[in-house]
Design an enzyme around this catalytic site. Sequence first.
Site, PDB file in Angstrom:
ATOM      1  N   LYS A  38      -3.651   5.528  10.574  1.00 13.94           N
ATOM      2  CA  LYS A  38      -2.457   5.032   9.886  1.00 13.94           C
ATOM      3  C   LYS A  38      -2.865   4.143   8.699  1.00 13.94           C
ATOM      4  O   LYS A  38      -3.740   3.274   8.851  1.00 13.94           O
ATOM      5  CB  LYS A  38      -1.619   4.219  10.873  1.00 13.94           C
ATOM      6  CG  LYS A  38      -0.357   3.691  10.254  1.00 13.94           C
ATOM      7  CD  LYS A  38       0.425   2.789  11.180  1.00 13.94           C
ATOM      8  CE  LYS A  38       1.580   2.195  10.418  1.00 13.94           C
ATOM      9  NZ  LYS A  38       1.890   0.832  10.766  1.00 13.94           N
ATOM     10  N   LYS A  48      -2.928  -2.484   6.831  1.00 10.98           N
ATOM     11  CA  LYS A  48      -3.763  -3.609   6.435  1.00 10.98           C
ATOM     12  C   LYS A  48      -5.009  -3.681   7.313  1.00 10.98           C
ATOM     13  O   LYS A  48      -6.103  -3.949   6.835  1.00 10.98           O
ATOM     14  CB  LYS A  48      -2.953  -4.891   6.586  1.00 10.98           C
ATOM     15  CG  LYS A  48      -3.759  -6.147   6.415  1.00 10.98           C
ATOM     16  CD  LYS A  48      -2.893  -7.366   6.648  1.00 10.98           C
ATOM     17  CE  LYS A  48      -3.698  -8.590   7.047  1.00 10.98           C
ATOM     18  NZ  LYS A  48      -4.871  -8.826   6.251  1.00 10.98           N
ATOM     19  N   HIS A  71      -1.818  -2.789  16.796  1.00 15.63           N
ATOM     20  CA  HIS A  71      -2.876  -3.501  16.066  1.00 15.63           C
ATOM     21  C   HIS A  71      -4.244  -3.387  16.709  1.00 15.63           C
ATOM     22  O   HIS A  71      -5.242  -3.817  16.143  1.00 15.63           O
ATOM     23  CB  HIS A  71      -2.486  -4.975  15.883  1.00 15.63           C
ATOM     24  CG  HIS A  71      -1.329  -5.148  14.954  1.00 15.63           C
ATOM     25  ND1 HIS A  71      -0.028  -5.157  15.397  1.00 15.63           N
ATOM     26  CD2 HIS A  71      -1.285  -5.255  13.615  1.00 15.63           C
ATOM     27  CE1 HIS A  71       0.776  -5.283  14.358  1.00 15.63           C
ATOM     28  NE2 HIS A  71       0.038  -5.340  13.271  1.00 15.63           N
ATOM     29  N   HIS A  98       3.954   1.397   2.393  1.00 19.98           N
ATOM     30  CA  HIS A  98       5.152   0.664   1.944  1.00 19.98           C
ATOM     31  C   HIS A  98       5.811   1.413   0.781  1.00 19.98           C
ATOM     32  O   HIS A  98       7.035   1.513   0.695  1.00 19.98           O
ATOM     33  CB  HIS A  98       4.794  -0.736   1.440  1.00 19.98           C
ATOM     34  CG  HIS A  98       4.044  -1.583   2.421  1.00 19.98           C
ATOM     35  ND1 HIS A  98       2.789  -2.067   2.180  1.00 19.98           N
ATOM     36  CD2 HIS A  98       4.383  -2.042   3.646  1.00 19.98           C
ATOM     37  CE1 HIS A  98       2.386  -2.787   3.214  1.00 19.98           C
ATOM     38  NE2 HIS A  98       3.334  -2.784   4.116  1.00 19.98           N
ATOM     39  N   HIS A 117       0.854  -1.189   0.000  1.00 21.16           N
ATOM     40  CA  HIS A 117       0.000   0.000   0.000  1.00 21.16           C
ATOM     41  C   HIS A 117       0.892   1.241   0.000  1.00 21.16           C
ATOM     42  O   HIS A 117       2.131   1.135  -0.033  1.00 21.16           O
ATOM     43  CB  HIS A 117      -1.003  -0.023   1.158  1.00 21.16           C
ATOM     44  CG  HIS A 117      -0.396  -0.178   2.519  1.00 21.16           C
ATOM     45  ND1 HIS A 117       0.532   0.706   3.025  1.00 21.16           N
ATOM     46  CD2 HIS A 117      -0.580  -1.115   3.491  1.00 21.16           C
ATOM     47  CE1 HIS A 117       0.882   0.331   4.239  1.00 21.16           C
ATOM     48  NE2 HIS A 117       0.231  -0.791   4.550  1.00 21.16           N
ATOM     49  N   CYS A 172       2.669  -7.908  15.332  1.00 24.78           N
ATOM     50  CA  CYS A 172       4.019  -7.291  15.360  1.00 24.78           C
ATOM     51  C   CYS A 172       5.101  -8.356  15.402  1.00 24.78           C
ATOM     52  O   CYS A 172       6.276  -8.025  15.225  1.00 24.78           O
ATOM     53  CB  CYS A 172       4.211  -6.435  16.609  1.00 24.78           C
ATOM     54  SG  CYS A 172       3.055  -5.103  16.834  1.00 24.78           S
ATOM     55  N   CYS A 229      -2.725  -4.973  21.784  1.00 22.90           N
ATOM     56  CA  CYS A 229      -1.509  -4.401  21.189  1.00 22.90           C
ATOM     57  C   CYS A 229      -1.806  -2.943  20.825  1.00 22.90           C
ATOM     58  O   CYS A 229      -2.850  -2.648  20.230  1.00 22.90           O
ATOM     59  CB  CYS A 229      -1.138  -5.190  19.935  1.00 22.90           C
ATOM     60  SG  CYS A 229       0.058  -4.347  18.910  1.00 22.90           S
ATOM     61  N   CYS A 249       2.429 -10.296  20.522  1.00 25.31           N
ATOM     62  CA  CYS A 249       1.496  -9.834  19.482  1.00 25.31           C
ATOM     63  C   CYS A 249       1.911 -10.497  18.173  1.00 25.31           C
ATOM     64  O   CYS A 249       3.034 -10.275  17.694  1.00 25.31           O
ATOM     65  CB  CYS A 249       1.543  -8.321  19.330  1.00 25.31           C
ATOM     66  SG  CYS A 249       0.618  -7.792  17.866  1.00 25.31           S
TER      67      CYS A 249
END
Length: 691
Positions: free
Chosen positions: A310, A313, A153, A22, A19, A132, A150, A129
Amino acid sequence: MTTPFYITTPIYYVNDVPHLGHAYTTIVADALARFHRMRGQDTRFLTGTDEHGQKVEEAAKKRGLTPQQLVDQVAPRFDECWKQVGIDGYRFIRTTDAKHKKVVANLWHRIRERNPEDIYLTTYQGWYCVGCEAFYTESQLVKDGESWNCAVHKRPVEWIDKERSWFFKLSKYTKPLLDHIAAHPDFIRPQQYKNEIVSFLEKEGLRDLSISRTSFAWGIPAPDPDPEGHAHVIYVWMDALTNYYSDLCGADGALESADAMKYFPHAIHLIGKDILRFHSVYWPAFLMAAGLPLPKSILAHGWWTVRGEKISKSMPATRIDPAVLAGALAVGPLGYSIGIDAMRYYLMREVPLGNDGDFTFESLFGRFNADLANDLGNLVNRSLTLISKFAADFPPAEDQTLFAAGENPHWQLEVHAFQATNLVAKELELCAPSKALEQLWKLIGQANRYIDQTQPWAMAKAKDPALPHTLWCLQRSLWTIAQMIAPVLPATSQTLLGWLGDSAPARWPEGVQGRVFTLAPAAIATDATPSVLFPRLDEPMQAKIVTAVAGEYAAGASAAPADTPAPAPKAAKPVEAAKPEAAGPITYDDFAKLELRVGKVLTAQPVPKKDRLLHLTVDLGEGKPRTIVAGIAEAYKPEALVGKQVIVVANLAPRKLAGLTSEGMILAAGDEAILGLSAVDADVPPGTRVR
Ligand code: ME8
């Protein structure tokens, strides 16, 4: 001999498709690598995929694939995406590469040889997690009712209860790390991230780190046997971080390879701030324990967000596909390459490296229209039009006497251009593309003002003998600008240099004798008719772009049609291919028109030559099963689908796909490899209506 330049991006997890977040890291690394190459430096640029770990093993199992099959499907997506968005001259590493595995094992052995007490066996108990792939203490987690979540996440972490584990004596490295950071002020950049790590090390210190797991198998086996007979795989971060080193080693995996010694001490690890601690604490500590050189810098950038969330995903509505964005911006005669350049420019100009940035269409269009269409686009158009119009009668030519006269517009432009070559280079050396572009745009502004001041059209009318020199100055500053935009706007640079009669690869304009820089080699073809590189985005155009991009990421959030045929190569996708805007609220009557039924997959097989499609037969309780062609081959092996209950849109008009007639559509969420079929939570007969 020049100093080598070695830049790396994180290696991305294969549980996601690329995305814009990245792409940001990879594009910045690409721009910096291009700049250093242009300056003649021996440049190495590495990216790749992080393929081991618990979440890959779990994802593969869910899909009826082996982990290797899953990673083989997804890893090439990153490589393809980088090619689609024009990333150049990179090496691509995968942690499942045989050489990488050898180097990780060698690093382990080396640590044990040099510091036998640094790796020891005990049991681990605590929170983990899976998202992570990281161990957390409760102070690092967020309490949510009964569970601990987390912080990244926002999902519950997993309790690992007394798992046998190899540990790394990280606690021993608090002081050596602080000393290294103090002795190397550029080790962690920018300053705010260095402060964060120093304060963490000083206030909390380090605890030993679990570096192996026994509860899953998808990883590199720990090279030493456990006397209790447990099979360990190496902790995924120890494995992943080693990629930066292993790519430099030979096939035998020996740690002291010539390339490792040459490039690694110059390594700049460009990363997102989410993985700062792994890079600036764990990684240097492993290297110190092994007695290997440390990288030069950990360079952290901030997060791109959408409406403050953010891009990630786990937030499908934020996921912007970089190739789709570039496709949507593909306006003007150069099409897709301009789309790529505009996206690169926006990402690098809008936010100083290190800060967070919110992606908005408003700021994107603002940058496009003001900086690219107005400033750069106008300069190119005006200069080339003037030069080609007057060149027959007034061929561009330098007039030393006019420069010698000192303070005048020609002289000012010349000095400005010379200074810019240094200022822009300095900012790029400091890995600050946003500031570099700011400097470069000052020169573009100056060149535009030069045209306003000198008014070459009036000079031509007056047959002013200074016109050839004026055209020469314009040509020269444009050539300098065309070179200096190359790291960020490579396609624009190449086109412009072509129009200026320079077909050599871009190279950095260097100053000579305090003012003059390397000269453009050839004169401009007088009949060159420049086209508008960046047409202004008007409102209808902007609306199309919003629909193309936002429609695309909104689809990730909702149930995407699973039988959508494989998309045409995104590179070729014109703005006109935009999806219709999402409909507003619908009435019950609208909904009732949809005939959703439970189906049971009877058979599933690949469709020859169509990697993404599966040919299914699905029982809808109608006696004769239906043929359905679904674009889910990247997520599901055919065998894993047989017997599954799915939800089918049963009254969709039949469609021809890959030579087959598809008689319905299966509902699914997510996209491509990261896709889940909508579930039916009860064993109901095929054909049952879903309401
Ligand atoms: O962390 N804004 O992989 P990953 C900016 N495999 N950059 C972003 C971003 C955003 N919203 N989202 C992702 C991993 N990134 C590990 C790395 S390295 C030895 C192992 C970028 O797939 C940013 O560079 O989660 C971030 O650090 C990286 O993607 C995380 O990628």
